[in-house]
Design a protein around this motif. Structure first.
Motif, PDB file in Angstrom:
ATOM      1  N   ASN A   2     -72.676  60.199  63.978  1.00  0.00           N
ATOM      2  CA  ASN A   2     -71.855  60.376  65.154  1.00  0.00           C
ATOM      3  C   ASN A   2     -70.497  60.986  64.764  1.00  0.00           C
ATOM      4  O   ASN A   2     -69.805  60.463  63.881  1.00  0.00           O
ATOM      5  CB  ASN A   2     -71.635  59.010  65.813  1.00  0.00           C
ATOM      6  N   LEU A   4     -67.699  60.994  66.204  1.00  0.00           N
ATOM      7  CA  LEU A   4     -66.597  60.044  66.408  1.00  0.00           C
ATOM      8  C   LEU A   4     -66.514  59.069  65.252  1.00  0.00           C
ATOM      9  O   LEU A   4     -65.415  58.759  64.755  1.00  0.00           O
ATOM     10  CB  LEU A   4     -66.803  59.303  67.724  1.00  0.00           C
ATOM     11  N   HIS A   5     -67.689  58.605  64.796  1.00  0.00           N
ATOM     12  CA  HIS A   5     -67.712  57.689  63.653  1.00  0.00           C
ATOM     13  C   HIS A   5     -67.198  58.385  62.393  1.00  0.00           C
ATOM     14  O   HIS A   5     -66.493  57.766  61.576  1.00  0.00           O
ATOM     15  CB  HIS A   5     -69.141  57.180  63.466  1.00  0.00           C
ATOM     16  N   SER A   6     -67.516  59.654  62.237  1.00  0.00           N
ATOM     17  CA  SER A   6     -67.052  60.419  61.073  1.00  0.00           C
ATOM     18  C   SER A   6     -65.526  60.532  61.062  1.00  0.00           C
ATOM     19  O   SER A   6     -64.882  60.383  60.018  1.00  0.00           O
ATOM     20  CB  SER A   6     -67.685  61.810  61.100  1.00  0.00           C
ATOM     21  N   GLN A   7     -64.919  60.779  62.187  1.00  0.00           N
ATOM     22  CA  GLN A   7     -63.465  60.873  62.264  1.00  0.00           C
ATOM     23  C   GLN A   7     -62.795  59.544  61.935  1.00  0.00           C
ATOM     24  O   GLN A   7     -61.741  59.489  61.306  1.00  0.00           O
ATOM     25  CB  GLN A   7     -63.055  61.326  63.669  1.00  0.00           C
ATOM     26  N   GLU A   8     -63.444  58.466  62.366  1.00  0.00           N
ATOM     27  CA  GLU A   8     -62.895  57.147  62.051  1.00  0.00           C
ATOM     28  C   GLU A   8     -62.921  56.897  60.544  1.00  0.00           C
ATOM     29  O   GLU A   8     -61.988  56.298  59.982  1.00  0.00           O
ATOM     30  CB  GLU A   8     -63.684  56.079  62.793  1.00  0.00           C
ATOM     31  N   LEU A   9     -64.011  57.330  59.897  1.00  0.00           N
ATOM     32  CA  LEU A   9     -64.092  57.166  58.435  1.00  0.00           C
ATOM     33  C   LEU A   9     -63.002  57.979  57.729  1.00  0.00           C
ATOM     34  O   LEU A   9     -62.378  57.509  56.765  1.00  0.00           O
ATOM     35  CB  LEU A   9     -65.479  57.580  57.942  1.00  0.00           C
ATOM     36  N   HIS A  11     -60.092  58.872  58.904  1.00  0.00           N
ATOM     37  CA  HIS A  11     -58.825  58.177  59.128  1.00  0.00           C
ATOM     38  C   HIS A  11     -58.726  56.937  58.257  1.00  0.00           C
ATOM     39  O   HIS A  11     -57.653  56.630  57.700  1.00  0.00           O
ATOM     40  CB  HIS A  11     -58.717  57.801  60.616  1.00  0.00           C
ATOM     41  N   HIS A  12     -59.828  56.208  58.107  1.00  0.00           N
ATOM     42  CA  HIS A  12     -59.866  54.993  57.295  1.00  0.00           C
ATOM     43  C   HIS A  12     -59.521  55.313  55.838  1.00  0.00           C
ATOM     44  O   HIS A  12     -58.668  54.647  55.215  1.00  0.00           O
ATOM     45  CB  HIS A  12     -61.249  54.346  57.414  1.00  0.00           C
ATOM     46  N   THR A  15     -55.890  56.579  55.304  1.00  0.00           N
ATOM     47  CA  THR A  15     -54.941  55.470  55.331  1.00  0.00           C
ATOM     48  C   THR A  15     -54.888  54.771  53.987  1.00  0.00           C
ATOM     49  O   THR A  15     -53.801  54.425  53.478  1.00  0.00           O
ATOM     50  CB  THR A  15     -55.334  54.472  56.432  1.00  0.00           C
TER      51      THR A  15
END
Length: 503
Positions: A2, A4-9, A11-12, A15
């Motif tokens: 997904n 969206l899930h890739s973008q969250e990773l 960002h994770h 950080t």
């Protein structure tokens, strides 16, 4: 996967990476603080060190402080919070002035008025401020006429140095409020008032015009009469033509004088002095004199000091000089020099200089120098000062000149220094009798050894062939650009030391 899930990773992980960078930065700061040799130095000591750097290395002022403040947080805080490091407004870029002025807080300032063609708002507000608060002025340079001079009508309790380069300046009657208790150095290309209370504590003066009987002259310990200087009668301000007698009248009113520098103008009155007794200046130790006419050197026949430590003379536009011309200078030096360690002679091109010899690798103190003149007979000039024993000889020969060493037969010269302008074939030819029979050290700087195939063997033969004279014990090379192979070849006949090029 997904999107969206890739973008969250992403960002994770970003950080976490940024957190690690932040931790690394903190660790580096702790390392610099805990492992630094300067960590235990209190801010006061660091400020003293920074101040010395600021005073002795002008190129480090202002913009160079950025480099210093980037060393570590402690250095940055110390430098930015010490007002005494931000008091210099000489040669400052206008855009820096508001920030530097803010950092200076209430510390006395070094100012230059008229340095900028048109004074922008960033500069003018500083001068408006100090006109209202003259206690902020420590050093002041004025390079143009303007209203600022008229505004300085209040006492300046911390002013130490004043320089006014405009020749037609007129000091207002209430200048500096008549009170400058710490003002000791004044430079003025024009003329100072004959009687001014703000000059009461002046001890050092550089001027273009001097009043013959001004009362403040009696306290001077240092006087520099600039090129084109003139004398003014203290009563009516009439310009007087410079003569030997008039010059002697000027210095006669300065019994505390220790340092004297003067230039005799080209249009000087050439009549000899009519004085029957010399002017005695018991404290005078250092003299620098520039002459246009060799005959005016007779002024030294009318001067007496208790102990001369340094004497420098120069003759401008003279094609040749001889021992007769230099006799008044040398006789004065011989009468007034009472040391016993005058053992150094230096010739660089047309200059002849004698020093108090200390050592080949340490500093030396100048004692006697004849500058800007080509002596026709160096040996006879040296003979005018009998106590001079040449030990070190420094010379620069032009490449087109004949390969002849001056003072080659001198049996006291132990060190020979050859400087740029030489060519090895001209400097080291074959000699039936080696020059400088007591030579022990040879110093070469910036000599051309190209092509090396001929120059190096020639130098080796010159050193090794000194069988009838003292053996050369040390060869010093500076900026001669020799290869390791060439150096090793020279070491077969003499110990070699290579010096680093000055930065």
């Amino acid at each position: 996967m997904n999107p969206l899930h890739s973008q969250e990773l992403v960002h994770h992980y970003d950080t976490k990476i940024n957190a690690h960078f932040a931790e690394i930065r903190i660790l580096r700061e702790h390392r610099n603080a805990d492992c630094s040799n300067t960590r235990k130095l209190p801010p006061e000591i660091l400020s003293m060190i920074f101040g010395i750097l600021n005073d002795q290395r002008p190129q480090y002022r202002h913009s160079k402080w950025i480099e210093l403040t980037h060393v570590c947080r402690t250095w940055r805080n110390t430098a930015l919070n010490d007002p005494s490091l931000w008091i210099d407004f000489v040669g400052v870029r206008p855009k820096w002035i508001p920030e530097i002025f803010a950092r200076s807080k209430a510390a006395p300032l070094n100012l230059r008025y008229g340095h900028y063609n048109d004074i922008p708002h960033q500069v003018s507000f500083v001068f408006d401020h100090v006109a209202e608060h003259p206690e902020r002025i420590k050093k002041l340079e004025i390079h143009s006429k303007g209203p600022f001079l008229e505004l300085l009508n209040k006492p300046v309790p911390f002013l130490e140095s004043l320089s006014v380069t405009t020749t037609d300046v007129t000091f207002p009657p209430d200048f500096l409020g008549g009170a400058a208790p710490r003002l000791t150095f004044v430079k003025c290309n024009g003329g100072l008032p004959p009687d001014a209370s703000w000059l009461a504590n002046m001890t050092s003066l550089e001027c273009g015009r001097v009043h013959l009987e001004a009362p403040y002259l009696s306290k001077l310990t240092s006087l520099h009469l600039c090129r084109g200087w003139a004398a003014l009668d203290a009563r009516d301000g009439v310009l007087e033509r410079v003569s030997i007698d008039m010059f002697l009248s000027v210095v006669e009113n300065m019994p505390l004088l220790q340092l004297l520098s003067f230039v005799f103008p080209r249009w000087m009155e050439e009549s000899p002095s009519s004085r029957s007794t010399p002017v005695h200046l018991p404290h005078l130790r250092d003299i620098t004199a520039d002459f246009h006419d060799p005959k005016t050197a007779t002024v030294f026949n009318h001067l007496r000091v208790d102990r001369i430590e340094r004497l420098r003379t120069a003759w401008a536009y003279q094609p040749s000089m001889d021992a007769v011309t230099l006799e008044p200078v040398c006789s004065f030096f011989e009468r007034c020099y009472h040391g016993d360690d005058l053992q150094y002679l230096l010739q660089v091109g047309p200059d002849v200089e004698m020093h108090r010899y200390i050592g080949s690798t340490t500093a030396h103190t100048p004692v006697l120098l004849f500058a800007d003149l080509p002596p026709t007979d160096l040996a006879s000039i040296v003979d005018l000062v009998p106590r001079c024993v040449p030990r070190t000889f420094v010379t620069r020969l032009e490449s087109h000149r004949q390969p002849v060493f001056a003072l080659a037969e001198c049996a006291t010269i132990e060190e020979l220094r050859l400087f740029p302008g030489h060519r090895a074939p001209s400097v080291f030819p074959g000699y039936t009798a080696p020059p400088y029979p007591c030579l022990r050290r040879l110093h070469l700087e910036s000599l051309s050894f190209v092509p090396k195939a001929k120059r190096i063997p020639q130098l080796k033969r010159w050193i090794a062939g000194r069988k009838s004279a003292t053996k050369v014990e040390l060869l010093v090379l500076k900026d001669c650009r020799l290869s390791v192979k060439d150096i090793e070849s020279l070491r077969k006949v003499v110990p070699v030391v290579e010096l680093l090029i000055d930065p």
